[in-house]
Design an enzyme around this catalytic site. Sequence first.
Site, short mmCIF file in Angstrom:
data_model
loop_
_atom_site.label_atom_id
_atom_site.label_comp_id
_atom_site.label_asym_id
_atom_site.label_seq_id
_atom_site.Cartn_x
_atom_site.Cartn_y
_atom_site.Cartn_z
N ASP A 110 2.78 5.34 17.42
CA ASP A 110 4.01 5.57 16.65
C ASP A 110 5.20 5.60 17.60
O ASP A 110 5.08 6.04 18.75
CB ASP A 110 3.94 6.88 15.87
N LYS A 206 8.44 -5.35 -2.42
CA LYS A 206 9.74 -5.96 -2.12
C LYS A 206 9.60 -7.29 -1.40
O LYS A 206 10.60 -8.01 -1.22
CB LYS A 206 10.60 -4.98 -1.32
N VAL A 243 6.24 5.04 -3.15
CA VAL A 243 5.27 6.11 -2.97
C VAL A 243 5.99 7.45 -3.07
O VAL A 243 6.97 7.70 -2.34
CB VAL A 243 4.55 5.98 -1.61
N LEU A 244 5.53 8.29 -3.97
CA LEU A 244 6.16 9.60 -4.19
C LEU A 244 6.05 10.46 -2.94
O LEU A 244 4.96 10.65 -2.42
CB LEU A 244 5.49 10.31 -5.37
#
Length: 408
Positions: A110, A206, A243-244
């Site tokens: 990351d 998208k 995504v919540l």
Amino acid sequence: MTRAEEILVSAGQSGERLREIVDACEAAQLRIKKLPALADIASGKVSVKALRDVRYEDLLGREEVHLDEAGIKGYLADKVVLVTGAGGSIGSELCRQIIRFDPRLLVLFDAGEENLYSIEMELLHQHGFTRYVTVLGQVQDTALVEAVFMARQPQVVFHAAAYKHVPMLECNPWQAVTNNILGSRTVMEASVRHGVGRFVLVSTDKAVRPTNVMGASKRVAELLMHGFQGRGTTFMAVRFGNVLGSSGSVIPLFRSQIERGGPVTVTHPDVTRYFMTIPEAAQLIVQAGALGQGGEIFVLKMGQPVRIADLARDLIVLSGKDPAEIEIKFTGLRPGEKLFEELITAGEGVLETGHEKILVLRSESVAVESDGKLETLLEAARCFDSDGVKKKLQKLVPEYLPVSCISS
């Protein structure tokens, strides 16, 4: 009259039934809380007093994901698994799901120091998982990626690293190219070079007939995935919607606006989106990784699209507020934003996979590296040429209709 002040609802209510109860509570101006599951009370996991607020996820009524655990274990157990974007919303949940299947080593890659530290501490202290290494760096750093692959020899790669914020990338399009396209290509090249068995690209709805740089960049990443298929590694992509609770999700913004008394800002009265929860998305990504034969784009069944204005109103009610007292303000569509998102585009054949929540697309894809178009796009990005990036993207993704960045 009962003079009730609060309603307690039991666990296990369907989303539809729960919505009826919420609507009734709104009309009666009653607060609403949800009881824990009876099985959890009986087993002693929680107390009957462990009430919580009804969350928006409850209203979606998502059913539990059923996984082919044997199939998943077959490709993850005792394997070296690399997750890029491991500290992000999806990446970190992927890590939580992956450790259930006993990997030999989990490589956490990351670019964000805080996110990477957070997932490391969670794996170590909450889950007691110690077979991991952390890599702090960017996926477009060719030398670093090569060093990691050389040292760790991953057998499975989940590529979740990406910039995803649509308006931000409209105004900084070179970052979408550098991170979402060049970064993806770098990790794909290393995967082929080092004999990775399976590569799962985390994509987005998208990418379908994109109107923004983010979507176009993810579509190019899908095309790159097709181009690398057949070189020894089994490549596949997984495409889904919002995504919540993810970073960039609208719900935390709405909640903070509601706490301040409004207004709650929605771009357009008719804007709709597909939603699913973070655990559901991650579980289905892991499941799709077991299904791929090579070159597929898997589409997660997202249920019915939700009007964002309705979502805002529901959150006002669930926060214990009166919708009549908190304004919903419409601000206009942002640069690159669609009214309606799609999961499938014209020419993509849709097939069942055998899993109730996963479809697979079969489509004819063109190579994106054979005629130099990709290199000219990368050059435009290196020059921070916004208009040039959008024009070059349109040549790679003809269905992309770019929208200029609007300064406020």
